[in-house]
Design an enzyme around this catalytic site. Sequence first.
Site, PDB file in Angstrom:
ATOM      1  N   VAL A  53      29.313 -34.144   2.064  1.00 35.07           N
ATOM      2  CA  VAL A  53      29.882 -34.160   0.710  1.00 35.07           C
ATOM      3  C   VAL A  53      30.945 -35.237   0.516  1.00 35.07           C
ATOM      4  CG1 VAL A  53      29.386 -31.737   0.229  1.00 35.07           C
ATOM      5  CG2 VAL A  53      31.546 -32.365   1.350  1.00 35.07           C
ATOM      6  N   TYR A  54      31.341 -35.939   1.561  1.00 34.48           N
ATOM      7  CA  TYR A  54      32.343 -36.987   1.396  1.00 34.48           C
ATOM      8  C   TYR A  54      31.750 -38.122   0.558  1.00 34.48           C
ATOM      9  CZ  TYR A  54      35.178 -34.864   5.148  1.00 34.48           C
ATOM     10  OH  TYR A  54      35.930 -34.017   5.919  1.00 34.48           O
ATOM     11  N   GLY A  55      32.366 -38.351  -0.595  1.00 33.45           N
ATOM     12  CA  GLY A  55      31.837 -39.375  -1.487  1.00 33.45           C
ATOM     13  C   GLY A  55      30.430 -39.067  -1.961  1.00 33.45           C
ATOM     14  N   LYS A  71      29.235 -32.713   8.867  1.00 33.11           N
ATOM     15  CA  LYS A  71      29.331 -31.312   8.468  1.00 33.11           C
ATOM     16  C   LYS A  71      28.330 -31.007   7.361  1.00 33.11           C
ATOM     17  CE  LYS A  71      34.332 -32.010   8.826  1.00 33.11           C
ATOM     18  NZ  LYS A  71      34.288 -33.455   8.486  1.00 33.11           N
TER      19      LYS A  71
END
Length: 326
Positions: free
Chosen positions: A52-54, A80
Amino acid sequence: METRHLGRTGLRVSRLGLGTLTWGRDTSERDAAEQLKAFLDAGGDLVDTADVYGDGRAEYLLGRLTDGFVPRGELVVATKAGSVADPERPHDASRGHLLSALDASLARLGTDHVDLWQVHAYDPGTPMEETLHALDIAVSSGRARYVGVCGFCGWQLAKAAAWQLAGPGRTPLAGTQMEYSLLQRGVEREVLPAALDLGVGLLPSSPLGRGVLTGKYRRGTPADSRGASERLARFVEPYLGDAAARVVDAVATAADGLAVTPLQVALAWVRDRPGVTAPIVGARTAEQLAEALSVEDLTLPVEICRALDDVSAPEHRYPDHDWSTL
């Protein structure tokens, strides 16, 4: 850079990890490449990201940088899965979602496996044994080498780690990731004791107290800081009170006495706490990262550690069970 075992496993990682939370969003590909080069030059190898990062761009960017720029074998890639953009159910740790997310992560990263795959958060809507079965499948299929969890409280971590140790064919948890710093020592109440007892390595996130321990907020909020950002101001605000200020002042005093920076003092403190494997450090630029990497040569004197322990000591108030005086 020195390396440490992640929990009671054979996986050795650098004792500082590189975080990629801002990659593909606030950190450009050029800046990310400079960070990764500086990290590798300093002897680091653990790079932490998430699906989910960016919105996936951090993984994609890391994949691009390892395609010809950095040999894959020189990195310990951790990612993750389990967080989703759904306000009704922000966490989905079902077996189906996790394994689909892992496949998508591998595609973005351009690799056939990750070295450490972590459940991003506890999901009360999914039986824990189903979540943990997804970790076993990931390892048995070769898509992950080691597994861990993030954001699990004490009982959740203890239950998950004990479950994995209780049956044949299950993969023991290698690591747990949780916020830990001089401004947030809540993990010391139950999470850290559980991790130490069950052989799970701790990977502290936000080891600089969301940036506050660098001392940048001592005289106000810099215009280019997270505290001045509309999106991140609420993230920083809890650590801008009087109690936090006393800790920051103590860190600054220690830094002055050692002729180093507050960042270096705060990072060295958490890096060398019992049970800690590698704090995860994020930076917007290679220059910011360089200051964090320079902590490798710093070991805090015992007297300074004790003083910082005292000024930042949390109040763990368990109920009083001694009724004899009533």
